[in-house]
Design a protein around this motif. Structure first.
Motif, PDB file in Angstrom:
ATOM      1  N   ALA A  81       0.826  -1.206   0.000  1.00  0.00           N
ATOM      2  CA  ALA A  81       0.000   0.000   0.000  1.00  0.00           C
ATOM      3  C   ALA A  81       0.860   1.256   0.000  1.00  0.00           C
ATOM      4  O   ALA A  81       0.565   2.226  -0.708  1.00  0.00           O
ATOM      5  N   LEU A  82       1.934   1.249   0.786  1.00  0.00           N
ATOM      6  CA  LEU A  82       2.828   2.404   0.820  1.00  0.00           C
ATOM      7  C   LEU A  82       3.564   2.566  -0.503  1.00  0.00           C
ATOM      8  O   LEU A  82       3.767   3.688  -0.983  1.00  0.00           O
ATOM      9  N   ARG A  83       3.961   1.435  -1.111  1.00  0.00           N
ATOM     10  CA  ARG A  83       4.644   1.518  -2.402  1.00  0.00           C
ATOM     11  C   ARG A  83       3.712   2.071  -3.479  1.00  0.00           C
ATOM     12  O   ARG A  83       4.111   2.903  -4.295  1.00  0.00           O
ATOM     13  N   GLU A  84       2.472   1.631  -3.469  1.00  0.00           N
ATOM     14  CA  GLU A  84       1.512   2.128  -4.452  1.00  0.00           C
ATOM     15  C   GLU A  84       1.218   3.607  -4.240  1.00  0.00           C
ATOM     16  O   GLU A  84       0.952   4.334  -5.200  1.00  0.00           O
ATOM     17  N   GLY A  85       1.295   4.057  -2.980  1.00  0.00           N
ATOM     18  CA  GLY A  85       1.082   5.480  -2.706  1.00  0.00           C
ATOM     19  C   GLY A  85       2.187   6.348  -3.273  1.00  0.00           C
ATOM     20  O   GLY A  85       1.969   7.529  -3.561  1.00  0.00           O
ATOM     21  N   GLY A  86       3.388   5.790  -3.401  1.00  0.00           N
ATOM     22  CA  GLY A  86       4.490   6.503  -4.031  1.00  0.00           C
ATOM     23  C   GLY A  86       5.065   7.642  -3.215  1.00  0.00           C
ATOM     24  O   GLY A  86       5.833   8.450  -3.747  1.00  0.00           O
ATOM     25  N   LYS A  87       4.758   7.717  -1.930  1.00  0.00           N
ATOM     26  CA  LYS A  87       5.226   8.841  -1.111  1.00  0.00           C
ATOM     27  C   LYS A  87       6.385   8.455  -0.194  1.00  0.00           C
ATOM     28  O   LYS A  87       7.241   9.280   0.121  1.00  0.00           O
ATOM     29  N   ILE A  88       6.408   7.189   0.257  1.00  0.00           N
ATOM     30  CA  ILE A  88       7.336   6.750   1.296  1.00  0.00           C
ATOM     31  C   ILE A  88       8.416   5.860   0.696  1.00  0.00           C
ATOM     32  O   ILE A  88       8.120   4.915  -0.034  1.00  0.00           O
ATOM     33  N   ILE A  89       9.676   6.144   1.001  1.00  0.00           N
ATOM     34  CA  ILE A  89      10.782   5.271   0.613  1.00  0.00           C
ATOM     35  C   ILE A  89      10.913   4.186   1.684  1.00  0.00           C
ATOM     36  O   ILE A  89      11.008   4.491   2.877  1.00  0.00           O
ATOM     37  N   GLN A  90      10.922   2.921   1.260  1.00  0.00           N
ATOM     38  CA  GLN A  90      10.934   1.816   2.213  1.00  0.00           C
ATOM     39  C   GLN A  90      12.239   1.020   2.119  1.00  0.00           C
ATOM     40  O   GLN A  90      12.701   0.682   1.038  1.00  0.00           O
ATOM     41  N   HIS A  91      12.782   0.720   3.282  1.00  0.00           N
ATOM     42  CA  HIS A  91      14.019  -0.048   3.425  1.00  0.00           C
ATOM     43  C   HIS A  91      13.674  -1.252   4.289  1.00  0.00           C
ATOM     44  O   HIS A  91      13.344  -1.103   5.471  1.00  0.00           O
ATOM     45  N   LEU A  92      13.730  -2.457   3.709  1.00  0.00           N
ATOM     46  CA  LEU A  92      13.391  -3.670   4.442  1.00  0.00           C
ATOM     47  C   LEU A  92      14.656  -4.443   4.796  1.00  0.00           C
ATOM     48  O   LEU A  92      15.609  -4.461   4.022  1.00  0.00           O
ATOM     49  N   ASP A  93      14.646  -5.058   5.980  1.00  0.00           N
ATOM     50  CA  ASP A  93      15.826  -5.765   6.497  1.00  0.00           C
ATOM     51  C   ASP A  93      15.577  -7.266   6.598  1.00  0.00           C
ATOM     52  O   ASP A  93      14.498  -7.699   7.031  1.00  0.00           O
ATOM     53  N   LEU A  94      16.604  -8.039   6.249  1.00  0.00           N
ATOM     54  CA  LEU A  94      16.616  -9.479   6.465  1.00  0.00           C
ATOM     55  C   LEU A  94      17.861  -9.839   7.274  1.00  0.00           C
ATOM     56  O   LEU A  94      18.868  -9.143   7.212  1.00  0.00           O
ATOM     57  N   ILE A  95      17.790 -10.959   8.002  1.00  0.00           N
ATOM     58  CA  ILE A  95      18.956 -11.451   8.741  1.00  0.00           C
ATOM     59  C   ILE A  95      19.180 -12.907   8.366  1.00  0.00           C
ATOM     60  O   ILE A  95      18.306 -13.761   8.587  1.00  0.00           O
ATOM     61  N   ALA A  96      20.341 -13.205   7.815  1.00  0.00           N
ATOM     62  CA  ALA A  96      20.728 -14.584   7.536  1.00  0.00           C
ATOM     63  C   ALA A  96      21.405 -15.173   8.760  1.00  0.00           C
ATOM     64  O   ALA A  96      22.220 -14.505   9.405  1.00  0.00           O
ATOM     65  N   GLY A  97      21.061 -16.426   9.088  1.00  0.00           N
ATOM     66  CA  GLY A  97      21.701 -17.104  10.209  1.00  0.00           C
ATOM     67  C   GLY A  97      20.829 -17.273  11.432  1.00  0.00           C
ATOM     68  O   GLY A  97      21.308 -17.781  12.458  1.00  0.00           O
ATOM     69  N   LEU A  98      19.571 -16.885  11.365  1.00  0.00           N
ATOM     70  CA  LEU A  98      18.686 -17.044  12.513  1.00  0.00           C
ATOM     71  C   LEU A  98      18.397 -18.527  12.766  1.00  0.00           C
ATOM     72  O   LEU A  98      18.571 -19.367  11.878  1.00  0.00           O
ATOM     73  N   PRO A  99      17.942 -18.891  13.959  1.00  0.00           N
ATOM     74  CA  PRO A  99      17.722 -20.300  14.291  1.00  0.00           C
ATOM     75  C   PRO A  99      16.784 -21.012  13.309  1.00  0.00           C
ATOM     76  O   PRO A  99      15.739 -20.462  12.926  1.00  0.00           O
ATOM     77  N   GLU A 100      17.189 -22.202  12.890  1.00  0.00           N
ATOM     78  CA  GLU A 100      16.420 -23.080  12.002  1.00  0.00           C
ATOM     79  C   GLU A 100      16.161 -22.477  10.628  1.00  0.00           C
ATOM     80  O   GLU A 100      15.328 -22.986   9.873  1.00  0.00           O
ATOM     81  N   GLU A 101      16.886 -21.425  10.276  1.00  0.00           N
ATOM     82  CA  GLU A 101      16.783 -20.842   8.929  1.00  0.00           C
ATOM     83  C   GLU A 101      17.944 -21.382   8.113  1.00  0.00           C
ATOM     84  O   GLU A 101      19.040 -20.812   8.115  1.00  0.00           O
ATOM     85  N   ASP A 102      17.724 -22.524   7.415  1.00  0.00           N
ATOM     86  CA  ASP A 102      18.782 -23.076   6.578  1.00  0.00           C
ATOM     87  C   ASP A 102      18.797 -22.349   5.234  1.00  0.00           C
ATOM     88  O   ASP A 102      18.046 -21.400   5.018  1.00  0.00           O
ATOM     89  N   TYR A 103      19.644 -22.815   4.325  1.00  0.00           N
ATOM     90  CA  TYR A 103      19.805 -22.121   3.041  1.00  0.00           C
ATOM     91  C   TYR A 103      18.489 -22.074   2.267  1.00  0.00           C
ATOM     92  O   TYR A 103      18.098 -21.027   1.741  1.00  0.00           O
ATOM     93  N   THR A 104      17.779 -23.181   2.221  1.00  0.00           N
ATOM     94  CA  THR A 104      16.514 -23.228   1.483  1.00  0.00           C
ATOM     95  C   THR A 104      15.472 -22.320   2.102  1.00  0.00           C
ATOM     96  O   THR A 104      14.739 -21.609   1.399  1.00  0.00           O
TER      97      THR A 104
END
Length: 591
Positions: free
Chosen positions: A313-336
Motif C-alpha cells: 500500500a505504501l509503495r503504491e502510494g508513491g510517497k514513502i521510501i521503504q528499506h526492508l531488512d533481512l537477517i541470515a543465520g537465525l535459528p532453524e533458517e537453513d539455506y533453502t
C-alpha cells in the motif's frame, strides 16, 4: 575538572546522541566537551587530539562497530596521560562487565544501562573525592584488583533530561550530518537477537518538547533527522500526531523511522499516502525472516501477510521510501528457508533490501543459547555468526555473494527496470538471479577489483550471454534505458554500439518535424533538430517499452527511446514511440 566525552562514529556524517545526552545532563555543574571521530581515523591521531584537550575525565561511548578501534586509543591515551580517568559506557560494555575490565586495563569505570544520571553522579564523586559506593549503574575496579559492580539504576524519568539538540557548537554542522532523535525509549517486543528485548516497557518524551526541538533543528539547517525509536508507530495516536506535524513543518528535511509494518494502521497508511510530500519519509522495516518456526524461536511476533499488505500500500502510494531488512543465520533458517524468506520479501520490491548477517550481541538471548543452535561466531565485535547447525559456512559464503550483487544491482538503483525484468521473467526466483550472478562474479575474480558504472552493465551482459539467457536483445534494451536515464547530463559515450548515422539523422528529422507523434509532453519541449542533438540521446529498442509498462507484455515492435536531459530537473526524462507511429519501419509480435 576538565571533562571530555568521545566516540568513534562509523562515518563522518553520523553523530552520537548519547554524548549529547551526557553533556545536557551534566551541565551546567560540569561543563563537557564533545569529541567525535570515525573508525577510519588513526588511533594515534585521536589520542593526540584528546591529549591536547588536557582532560581529567574522558568518557567513551562504545558500540559493536567501534569497540575494537577504541581500545588502541585508550591504550595510547593512558600511557601519555596516566592520571586521566577513563569511563566507558554504551551497549557494548554494559554486559559482561568483568570481561571488559580484564580486556581493557586502562578503563577505570564502566557506566552500564542508562548513563545520564550515573555519569553525572560519578563526576560529582570524582570532584568531591567520594567512594562511589552509592552511584547506581556504576562498575569500578576494587582495591584488591577485583571488580565492584553497584546495583543497577532504575529507569530515568525522561522529563528530567534537558534537550540534547541545541548546543551552539552543533549548529554549523546540522546541514552536513545526520541528526539522531529519540521520542521514546524501550521496545514492547522480545526479539532475542536484539538488546532492546532486555528492557521492558516503553517511555515517551514530552511531545510538545519534541516538536519544539524539531522546529529548532529544521530552522537551523538540519537536512536529515533519523528517529532511533525501536518501534516509532507502537503508539498510534502519538505517531500520527508527529507525522502530521512533520508534514506541516518539514522544510525540505528528510525523516527516517523504524516501523513495525504489520501494526501500522490502515488509516495511517491512507493519511500518509494522501498527505505526505514525496520523499520526505523513509521507513526502515525489519522483516528478518518469514519462517514461522524461526520467528517462534526468536520470540518475534510478526504477521507477514499484514506486513506485506502495508508495504504494498505504501509503495503504491508513491510517497514513502521503504528499506526492508533481512537477517541470515537465525535459528532453524537453513539455506533453502532463507532463499524463501528472500523471495517472499523481494516480491514486495522495496526501494532498498538489506541482507544482514546475524550478530550475537552480548546480553541477548541468542548469545546465551549459542551452543543450543550450534552457532560458531567471531569472538570479537561485531560477533558475526559463521555457521549454525542448519547453515554451513559454505552456505553463508554463498549468501554473502548474493548480498554483494543485491547491493550493486538493486540497492544502487542503477538497473531498476533491468533487474525487475530479470527477476520476474528470466530466472526461476529473484534469489536465483542474485545467487547465480554472485557465484559468476566470484569465479571471474571481480571481487578483487573495482568497477565503474559502465562495468556493472558490461559484466551483467557478459554473465547473461555466458549462461545463454534468452531474450537478450530485449534485456539489453532495458539496460540501455536504465543507463541513459541514470544521468543528469547527456552522456558522451555509451557501452554499446549505437545506431548508424543515417538512421539517427532520419529519426532526428522526424522527431523535430512531428514531435506530437511521440507525445504532447515531448512536443511541449519544442526541440529543434539542433537541440535534439545537444540535449537528447536516441536509441532504438527491439520492443515497445510503454506497452510493456502498461501491460507487462513484451510486444516486439521496435520503438524509439528518446532521453531528454535538463540538469535543473534531475535525471534524464525518457519518452518512447513505436517506429511505425513515426512513419519508419517496424513490425509487431507479442510475447
Amino acid at each position: 575538572m576538565k571533562v571530555v566525552v568521545a566516540t568513534l562514529n562509523a562515518k563522518y556524517i553520523h553523530t552520537c546522541l548519547a554524548l549529547r545526552y551526557l553533556k545536557s545532563f551534566a551541565e551546567p555543574e560540569f561543563p563537557v566537551t564533545i569529541k567525535e571521530y570515525t573508525i577510519k581515523d588513526p588511533a594515534m591521531n585521536i589520542a593526540m587530539d584528546l591529549y591536547r584537550e588536557a582532560p581529567d575525565v574522558v568518557g567513551f561511548s562504545c558500540y559493536i562497530w567501534n569497540i575494537e578501534e577504541t581500545i588502541p586509543v585508550l591504550s595510547i591515551l593512558k600511557k601519555v596521560r596516566p592520571d586521566v580517568k577513563i569511563v566507558l559506557g554504551g551497549p557494548e560494555v554494559s554486559y559482561d562487565i568483568e570481561h571488559w575490565f580484564r580486556r581493557i586495563p586502562e578503563a577505570d569505570f564502566i557506566v552500564y544501562g542508562e548513563g545520564e544520571e550515573t555519569f553525572k553522579e560519578l563526576l560529582e564523586e570524582l570532584a568531591g573525592g567520594g567512594n562511589f559506593r552509592d552511584v547506581l549503574g556504576l562498575a569500578r575496579r576494587g582495591g584488591d584488583g577485583g571488580v565492584i559492580i553497584n546495583p543497577p539504576r532504575p529507569k530515568l524519568d525522561l522529563h528530567r533530561i534537558p534537550t540534547p539538540y541545541r548546543f551552539p557548537e552543533d549548529r554549523p554542522h546540522l546541514s552536513k550530518r545526520i541528526v539522531y532523535m529519540e521520542t521514546s525509549r524501550g521496545c514492547p517486543f522480545r526479539c532475542q537477537f536484539c538488546l532492546s528485548s532486555i528492557e521492558s516497557g516503553v517511555r515517551y518524551f514530552d511531545i510538545d518538547r519534541i516538536k519544539e526541538d524539531i522546529l529548532y533543528l529544521i530552522q537551523n539547517g538540519a537536512k536529515t533527522i533519523k528517529f532511533v525509536d525501536r518501534t516509532f508507530n507502537i503508539h498510534r495516536t502519538f505517531a500520527l500526531e508527529l507525522f502530521r506535524f512533520l508534514i506541516d513543518n518539514h522544510g525540505g528535511c528528510v525523516f527516517q523511522f523504524e516501523i513495525t509494518a504489520d501494526i501500522l494502521r490502515p488509516e495511517i497508511v491512507r493519511f500518509l499516502n494522501e498527505n505526505a510530500p514525496p520523499g520526505i519519509f523513509r521507513f526502515e522495516i525489519g522483516v528478518q525472516s518469514t519462517n514461522p518456526l524461526t520467528n517462534e524461536l526468536i520470540q518475534r511476533r510478526q504477521n507477514f501477510e499484514k506486513l506485506a499488505r502495508t508495504v504494498r500500500a505504501l509503495r503504491e502510494g508513491g510517497k514513502i521510501i521503504q528499506h526492508l531488512d533481512l537477517i541470515a543465520g537465525l535459528p532453524e533458517e537453513d539455506y533453502t528457508s532463507f532463499k524463501k524468506t528472500f523471495n517472499d520479501v523481494f516480491a514486495l520490491e522495496p526501494e532498498e533490501l538489506q541482507l544482514g548477517f546475524l550478530k550475537l550481541l552480548r546480553g541477548t538471548g541468542l548469545r546465551r543459547e549459542a551452543e543450543k543452535h550450534g552457532y560458531v561466531y567471531i569472538d570479537r565485535a561485531p560477533y558475526e555468526v559463521l555457521s549454525s547447525k542448519v547453515l554451513s559456512f559454505d552456505d553463508m559464503i554463498r549468501i554473502k555473494r548474493a548480498e554483494d550483487i543485491l547491493e550493486k544491482y538493486w540497492n544502487s538503483h542503477h538497473l531498476d527496470e533491468t533487474v525487475k525484468f530479470l527477476t520476474r521473467n528470466e530466472f526461476e526466483t529473484p534469489f536465483d538471479f542474485f545467487q547465480s550472478f554472485g557465484d559468476y562474479w566470484e569465479k571471474r575474480g571481480w571481487m578483487r577489483i573495482g568497477h565503474q558504472l559502465e562495468d556493472l552493465f558490461l559484466r551483467l551482459r557478459q554473465f547473461l550471454r555466458d549462461r545463454g539467457t534468452p531474450n537478450l536483445p530485449v534485456i539489453e534494451g532495458f539496460m540501455k534505458y536504465d543507463y541513459l536515464t541514470h544521468f543528469k547530463h547527456r552522456p558522451r559515450s555509451v557501452w554499446w554500439e549505437g545506431m548508424d548515422k543515417g538512421e539517427r539523422q532520419a529519426l532526428l528529422r522526424r522527431l523535430a518535424a512531428e514531435p506530437e507523434a511521440v507525445s504532447a509532453d515531448f512536443a511541449a519541449l519544442r526541440l529543434t533538430e539542433q537541440k535534439l542533438v545537444k540535449h537528447c540521446r536516441l536509441e532504438v529498442l527491439p520492443f515497445d517499452l510503454a506497452h510493456y509498462r502498461a501491460t507487462g507484455v513484451i510486444r516486439r515492435e521496435p520503438c524509439c527511446l528518446i532521453v531528454h536531459y535538463d540538469s535543473e530537473k534531475g535525471k534524464g526524462k525518457a519518452f518512447t514511440a513505436p517506429l511505425a507511429r513515426l512513419g519508419l519501419a517496424g513490425s509487431s509480435t507479442a510475447t
